[in-house]
Scaffold this active site. Structure first.
Site, short mmCIF file in Angstrom:
data_model
loop_
_atom_site.label_atom_id
_atom_site.label_comp_id
_atom_site.label_asym_id
_atom_site.label_seq_id
_atom_site.Cartn_x
_atom_site.Cartn_y
_atom_site.Cartn_z
N LEU A 16 -28.24 21.89 -22.42
CA LEU A 16 -28.39 21.89 -23.89
C LEU A 16 -27.04 21.63 -24.57
O LEU A 16 -26.97 20.91 -25.57
CB LEU A 16 -28.97 23.23 -24.35
N ASP A 44 -14.66 31.67 -21.70
CA ASP A 44 -15.45 32.36 -20.69
C ASP A 44 -16.04 33.58 -21.39
O ASP A 44 -15.29 34.43 -21.89
CB ASP A 44 -14.55 32.78 -19.52
N THR A 70 -28.37 31.03 -16.17
CA THR A 70 -29.76 30.54 -16.27
C THR A 70 -30.51 30.63 -14.94
O THR A 70 -31.69 30.28 -14.91
CB THR A 70 -29.81 29.10 -16.82
N THR A 109 -35.08 33.23 -24.73
CA THR A 109 -36.07 32.71 -23.79
C THR A 109 -37.45 33.33 -23.98
O THR A 109 -37.56 34.49 -24.43
CB THR A 109 -35.58 33.01 -22.35
N TYR A 132 -33.24 38.81 -16.13
CA TYR A 132 -32.85 37.72 -17.04
C TYR A 132 -33.42 37.98 -18.44
O TYR A 132 -32.69 37.99 -19.43
CB TYR A 132 -33.37 36.40 -16.47
N LYS A 136 -31.34 38.98 -21.88
CA LYS A 136 -31.39 38.09 -23.04
C LYS A 136 -31.89 38.86 -24.27
O LYS A 136 -31.39 38.69 -25.38
CB LYS A 136 -32.29 36.88 -22.77
N1 LIG Z 1 -33.18 25.84 -19.02
C1 LIG Z 1 -34.32 26.41 -19.42
O1 LIG Z 1 -35.41 26.10 -18.94
C2 LIG Z 1 -34.27 27.47 -20.51
C3 LIG Z 1 -35.45 28.09 -20.91
C4 LIG Z 1 -35.40 29.06 -21.91
C5 LIG Z 1 -34.18 29.41 -22.49
N2 LIG Z 1 -33.04 28.79 -22.06
C6 LIG Z 1 -31.77 29.18 -22.67
O2 LIG Z 1 -31.22 28.02 -23.28
C7 LIG Z 1 -29.79 28.06 -23.18
C8 LIG Z 1 -29.28 26.76 -22.59
O3 LIG Z 1 -29.80 26.59 -21.27
P1 LIG Z 1 -29.35 25.36 -20.34
O4 LIG Z 1 -30.53 24.98 -19.53
O5 LIG Z 1 -28.64 24.35 -21.15
O6 LIG Z 1 -28.33 26.10 -19.38
P2 LIG Z 1 -27.38 25.46 -18.24
O7 LIG Z 1 -27.59 23.99 -18.11
O8 LIG Z 1 -27.55 26.32 -17.03
O9 LIG Z 1 -25.96 25.68 -18.87
C9 LIG Z 1 -25.45 26.96 -19.02
C10 LIG Z 1 -23.98 26.83 -19.28
O10 LIG Z 1 -23.45 28.16 -19.39
C11 LIG Z 1 -22.16 28.12 -18.83
N3 LIG Z 1 -21.72 29.45 -18.45
C12 LIG Z 1 -22.20 30.25 -17.47
N4 LIG Z 1 -21.49 31.39 -17.44
C13 LIG Z 1 -20.55 31.31 -18.43
C14 LIG Z 1 -19.53 32.15 -18.90
N5 LIG Z 1 -19.27 33.34 -18.33
N6 LIG Z 1 -18.77 31.73 -19.93
C15 LIG Z 1 -18.98 30.52 -20.50
N7 LIG Z 1 -19.92 29.66 -20.09
C16 LIG Z 1 -20.70 30.05 -19.06
C17 LIG Z 1 -22.29 27.20 -17.63
O11 LIG Z 1 -21.00 26.74 -17.30
P3 LIG Z 1 -20.54 26.46 -15.79
O12 LIG Z 1 -21.01 25.06 -15.54
O13 LIG Z 1 -19.08 26.62 -15.87
O14 LIG Z 1 -21.22 27.48 -14.93
C18 LIG Z 1 -23.19 26.12 -18.19
O15 LIG Z 1 -22.44 25.09 -18.79
C19 LIG Z 1 -29.46 29.32 -22.40
O16 LIG Z 1 -29.19 30.36 -23.29
C20 LIG Z 1 -30.74 29.63 -21.65
O17 LIG Z 1 -30.86 31.01 -21.36
C21 LIG Z 1 -33.05 27.82 -21.09
#
Ligand SMILES: NC(=O)c1ccc[n+]([C@@H]2O[C@H](COP(=O)([O-])OP(=O)(O)OC[C@H]3O[C@@H](n4cnc5c(N)ncnc54)[C@H](OP(=O)(O)O)[C@@H]3O)[C@@H](O)[C@H]2O)c1
Length: 291
Positions: A16, A44, A70, A109, A132, A136
């Site tokens: 995202l 971080d 995630t 979520t 999780y 959240k």
């Molecule tokens: N994906 C889904 O299906 C889904 C569904 C419902 C809700 N959501 C929510 O939507 C949002 C975006 O999801 P997404 O799929 O884009 O997630 P994603 O692709 O897994 O990206 C998550 C990001 O968070 C970063 N991160 C992890 N730990 C961190 C920390 N301690 N400090 C700073 N950054 C950190 C990761 O960086 P690194 O690369 O360095 O680890 C990664 O860039 C999240 O809040 C998720 O809970 C997602």
């Protein structure tokens, strides 16, 4: 003073986060922040000082937090880390936004719901079935108490295609089926999967709004994961014989999944001009850039 046209996008290496950086119109000055730096501002969420210094230096109009742990099963195995990122990390962001006088948009979520009841509104009581979802939900509570403009957007099963990102459910299935690999897919997890571009455009629209509080944003179609893969096979021409139906119980993942946790998006629809794409139409969009 916050800069009226600046967005600080946290988690900019994620799915995202990258989509927001790409789709934000030029009237917004985008500052990408991520854990690893990578030419980005360093943030971080487990390190309060990195959050404070980035937000205070940049003083954006909005901090948009897409960073999260995630891996749902990873959270089950390491609840302390889930708490540190989703609850304490959100608290660090809220404190920094209060100091800088800017707003915070953060993501949550449909996994805050136990999935017993089907489609949920923002006013329905949450009962998270796993670590999780609980972490959240606890992060949402931190934003609800904030002395700054705070918006929490709950979403479900993000999918789409963005170069440089790890596979999501749709691109994982496409990759396996294209290679001719058999896959097992659950027939009993049902929700409204969300095309990531639609969600990013909705978030960007909210940056012009004075809304505060919780919103549900999800796709137009309600489907099981198995039905999603059936549509992928039909539209992309993959062999449906490669797909074996299974159930969540038989799949045996460490974290329990909510089975019927669709999101009612009526409130968001009333605030927004974004009309989420139908699932089939979004697959045709993905097909244009997939290779
Ligand atoms: N994906 C889904 O299906 C889904 C569904 C419902 C809700 N959501 C929510 O939507 C949002 C975006 O999801 P997404 O799929 O884009 O997630 P994603 O692709 O897994 O990206 C998550 C990001 O968070 C970063 N991160 C992890 N730990 C961190 C920390 N301690 N400090 C700073 N950054 C950190 C990761 O960086 P690194 O690369 O360095 O680890 C990664 O860039 C999240 O809040 C998720 O809970 C997602």
């Amino acid at each position: 003073m916050a800069e009226d046209n600046k967005l600080l996008i946290v988690g900019a290496t994620g799915f995202l986060g990258r989509t927001l950086c790409e789709l934000a119109p030029n009237e917004w000055l985008r500052v990408a922040a991520s854990r690893m730096g990578d030419g980005h501002r360093h943030i971080d969420l487990m390190d309060a000082s990195s959050v404070t210094s980035a937000v205070m230096d940049e003083r954006p109009r909005w901090v948009i937090n897409t960073a999260a742990m995630t891996s749902v099963d990873g959270c089950e195995r390491d609840p302390a880390r889930a708490q540190a990122i989703h609850v304490d990390g959100t608290r660090h962001l809220v404190r920094a936004c209060e100091m800088a006088g800017c707003g915070l948009i953060t993501l949550s979520t449909n996994y805050v719901f136990d999935g017993e009841m089907g489609v949920y509104k923002e006013t329905d009581e949450a009962h998270p079935p796993n670590v999780y979802g609980q972490s959240k939900l606890d992060g949402e509570a931190v934003v609800a108490q904030a002395n700054c403009q705070g918006i929490v957007i709950r979403t479900a099963v993000l999918y789409g295609h963005r170069v440089g990102c790890r596979p999501n459910f749709v691109t994982w299935a496409m990759g396996a089926l294209e290679r001719g690999e058999p896959i097992r897919v659950v027939t009993d997890e049902w929700t409204n999967p969300t095309y990531v571009d639609d969600l990013a455009l909705f978030i960007l629209e909210m940056c012009d709004s004075d809304y505060r509080g919780l919103l549900h944003f999800g796709g137009r179609d309600f489907l099981t994961r198995f039905e999603m893969v059936e549509r992928i096979c039909a539209i992309m021409g993959y062999d449906p014989q490669l797909v074996t139906p299974t159930t969540s119980d038989a799949f045996g993942q460490p974290a329990k999944r909510p089975l019927r946790a669709g999101l009612d998006t009526g409130l968001a629809a009333g605030l927004s001009k974004i009309k989420p794409m139908g699932f089939d139409d979004s697959l045709l969009e993905i097909q244009k850039t997939y290779h």
